[in-house]
Design a protein around this motif. Sequence first.
Motif, short mmCIF file in Angstrom:
data_model
loop_
_atom_site.label_atom_id
_atom_site.label_comp_id
_atom_site.label_asym_id
_atom_site.label_seq_id
_atom_site.Cartn_x
_atom_site.Cartn_y
_atom_site.Cartn_z
N SER A 135 8.57 6.26 4.95
CA SER A 135 8.38 4.92 4.39
C SER A 135 9.66 4.22 3.93
O SER A 135 9.63 3.01 3.70
CB SER A 135 7.42 4.99 3.20
OG SER A 135 7.95 5.80 2.16
N ARG A 136 10.78 4.94 3.76
CA ARG A 136 11.99 4.29 3.25
C ARG A 136 12.90 3.81 4.38
O ARG A 136 12.91 4.38 5.47
CB ARG A 136 12.78 5.24 2.35
CG ARG A 136 12.23 5.37 0.96
CD ARG A 136 13.17 6.18 0.09
NE ARG A 136 12.60 6.44 -1.22
CZ ARG A 136 13.14 7.27 -2.12
NH1 ARG A 136 14.25 7.93 -1.82
NH2 ARG A 136 12.57 7.44 -3.28
N ALA A 173 0.82 -1.22 0.00
CA ALA A 173 0.00 0.00 0.00
C ALA A 173 0.85 1.26 0.00
O ALA A 173 0.38 2.32 -0.43
CB ALA A 173 -0.94 -0.01 1.21
N LEU A 174 2.10 1.17 0.48
CA LEU A 174 2.99 2.33 0.52
C LEU A 174 4.10 2.27 -0.53
O LEU A 174 5.05 3.05 -0.46
CB LEU A 174 3.60 2.48 1.91
CG LEU A 174 2.72 3.18 2.95
CD1 LEU A 174 3.39 3.18 4.31
CD2 LEU A 174 2.42 4.61 2.52
N LYS A 175 3.98 1.37 -1.48
CA LYS A 175 5.01 1.29 -2.52
C LYS A 175 5.13 2.62 -3.27
O LYS A 175 6.23 3.06 -3.60
CB LYS A 175 4.68 0.16 -3.50
CG LYS A 175 5.76 -0.10 -4.54
CD LYS A 175 5.40 -1.29 -5.42
CE LYS A 175 6.56 -1.63 -6.34
NZ LYS A 175 6.91 -0.53 -7.25
N GLN A 215 8.06 7.48 -4.78
CA GLN A 215 7.81 8.85 -5.21
C GLN A 215 7.89 9.89 -4.10
O GLN A 215 8.40 10.99 -4.31
CB GLN A 215 6.41 8.95 -5.85
CG GLN A 215 6.19 8.03 -7.01
CD GLN A 215 4.75 8.03 -7.46
OE1 GLN A 215 4.05 9.02 -7.31
NE2 GLN A 215 4.29 6.92 -8.01
N GLU A 216 7.39 9.55 -2.91
CA GLU A 216 7.22 10.56 -1.86
C GLU A 216 7.52 9.92 -0.50
O GLU A 216 6.61 9.62 0.26
CB GLU A 216 5.78 11.08 -1.91
CG GLU A 216 5.59 12.44 -1.29
CD GLU A 216 4.17 12.95 -1.50
OE1 GLU A 216 3.85 13.98 -0.89
OE2 GLU A 216 3.38 12.33 -2.25
N PRO A 217 8.80 9.66 -0.21
CA PRO A 217 9.15 8.86 0.97
C PRO A 217 8.82 9.52 2.31
O PRO A 217 8.77 8.85 3.33
CB PRO A 217 10.65 8.65 0.82
CG PRO A 217 11.11 9.75 -0.07
CD PRO A 217 9.98 10.02 -1.00
N ALA A 228 7.26 -1.62 8.35
CA ALA A 228 6.79 -2.63 7.41
C ALA A 228 7.07 -2.21 5.97
O ALA A 228 7.32 -3.06 5.11
CB ALA A 228 5.29 -2.88 7.60
N SER A 229 7.01 -0.93 5.69
CA SER A 229 7.36 -0.42 4.37
C SER A 229 8.87 -0.41 4.18
O SER A 229 9.39 -0.84 3.14
CB SER A 229 6.79 0.99 4.19
OG SER A 229 7.28 1.59 3.01
#
Length: 781
Positions: free
Chosen positions: A74-75, A52-54, A59-61, A353-354
């Motif tokens: 997210s990264r 869901a956060l790919k 694009q927008e970490p 998790a991301s």
Amino acid sequence: MSDQQPRTDNDLQVLPGCPVHPRAGAGACPVSAQAQAFDPFSAEYLANPAEALKWSRDQEPVFYNPELGYWVVSRYEDVKAVFRDNVTFSPSIALERVVPPSEEAMETLKRYKYQLNRTLVNEDEPAHMERRRVLMEHFLPGNLAAKEEMIRELTREKVDAFVDSGRVDLVEAMFWEIPLTVALHFLGVPKEDMGALKEFSVAHTVNTWGKPSPEQQVKVADAVGRFWQYAGQVLDKMRKQPDGTGWMHHAIRMNAEMPDVVTGSYLHSMMMAIIVAGHETTTLASTNALKLLLSNRVVWERICKDPELIPNAVEECLRLEGSVVAWRRRATCDTEIAGVAIPAEAKLLIVSASANHDYRHFENGDLLDIYRDNAAEHLTFGYGSHQCMGKNFARLEMRIFIEELSRRLPHMRLAEDQDFTYLPNLAFRGPEKLIVEWDPADNPERADPSILKRSVSFPVGAPSGKEIARSVRVAEISEAASGVKTIRLEDPDGLPLPAWTPGAHVDLLVGDFSRKYSLCGHPSDPDYTIAVLREQEGRGGSRFIHEQLSAGAVIRLRGPKNYFRLEHDAPRHVLIAGGIGITPIIAMADHLKALNCEYVVHYCGRSRAAMAFAERLQQDHGDRAVLHVSEEGSRADLAAIVAGCSTDGARIHACGPARLLEALDGHCVDLPEGMLRTEVFSTDRSGALQSGDTAFDVELEDSDLNLTVAAGQTLLDVVRAAGIDVPSDCEEGLCGSCEVRVLDGEVDHRDRVLTSAERAEGGRMMACCSRAVGSRLRLAL
């Protein structure tokens, strides 16, 4: 794999009255449509938060979500950086309710005199580490091994109860009760009221990290209040047992000895919090792991055949489908994350998790690979001083669960008539049920009762990357050049080997030797191709391969892994290869050609006959391939090559013998940092322990520990013994996987990874081999 894509102006929405910068002018607080739509309670996110956060990772970490009121990270590197700095990013909101409680719910909690105080999870420094140091002894790896027999006995009792049934919900049958029983035993809490504790645990999770409706809030508050009362009653009983064993009894004694550090109110809060933390995450992690493994039948069957794979399989499951999705932090001052301005008092949702799927750190991050050498670098347990103290407990339990089930029920499968549901909350994730089936007539213990007495004991702690290897078959051997053999390797079962990226290598384990070889085929091929130069003055590995390895042989390898990743963000690329160093370079050239990038390849060798892939390089890359052949009077003018790079911002990647790379490094001292990337696969053993070594002290800032590295020890050995996970691979100072950040002190660098400029800067070192010049180092660990 996706490269980061820039956002366009059309993707952005300008919020009227910016929620994070209230005084910002028009257009100063852009929020993309995807950021605006992010919902961590949606069915899509709960089922697979990483997928869901790919879009965010690509694009927008770092983005702001107005509905939630949080900045989302997210990264991998960004999440780890937030974990590392618990001063700038305070954990104080980790247990803050996502939904403010209703007035009726608050009145319900007041009736129970609910006053949950700070715990190890949400406490700031210096109080946090003062308490953690006093209370962490029971969690050290050396003190957990004694728990293995108890966990195995509990597991066998549960499996005995259902092994002949043919169908069971593993959560109900064992994954919930065993971790709770083990947690209570560890704490020294009597095993009683198991049903009530399950209700309490769910209520605590929903109350803290969930989004209950107004009607649900009162019911949840009542269960939380009763949990608070229960924890207080158990604590009162334990206070009357001065000689009791277990972690809580130890904490009670520390309360008597150090009341200002371990306070009475703190004990009550910790009693409640750790009953949940001690089992809920292990229950969910075990459920996720079995679901993942049984969904990948070939992987499950390999584990059944070889239980030595289990420790790393557990790490890979924790990485790919961990039970902890995210934690929350509060910015204590204006700061930045990945170049994004974060205002003071901003709330952060850091999604581990991301991060655990980020291809920038984990090659093929979405792939289940139980042979992954850096799986233990996942962030499911957090990182730094707030890393989960019970991580090795969870590892031990999960290993035993998988070992017992794979041995006794290898034919077990997921029931098809089930839907997987997840408790809606920000922090924890795992199916509420996991129904499996099998034919009891096929139970192996019916034919061989000795199976019941077998077991495999695993060392406590994270598995070493050196212990992880996959079997491959030699499909073909051919001559690439004089003294160079090309070897094609394939999976013995005909499966495609994991994909790789240019610059990646594998460790080939043949005979008594372990050697690194770059992959030089095409990344989309289902098999691997390496080229091996016969080194007469080497330690025997290449001679063994040239003289004894033959087609059809089954050998082992580790990887792929990539410490020499091709960087794309440059207007032009200069690739330099010396001798067998062409192997990663030709893969990079092929990739740059496919991307239509601007590049040139300089290939240096003594004779054309000894230069592997020279003909293919010229055929496939034309005038972009420049050969420098010594016996033909052509030598590379490194100074001129580098001078051209300084004018157009070209990025240099080079692989070859040490003398070539050292010369190149000298020419690049005036280039911007990071414009030169090199790799060498040979070592002079300079990183080995030496007779003149002396002891030195290390201060670990992230963990708030002080340790001593004796003359006969490595820094890597010492920090691991203290329960701190540091990845490693070659342990010869070649690969860079054990790099740690140096905050203060002078380093005796013994690696072959860092450039002279990086060494002079003094900001990092390799824990496997480098030491202190003086008596002390301060490290970001």
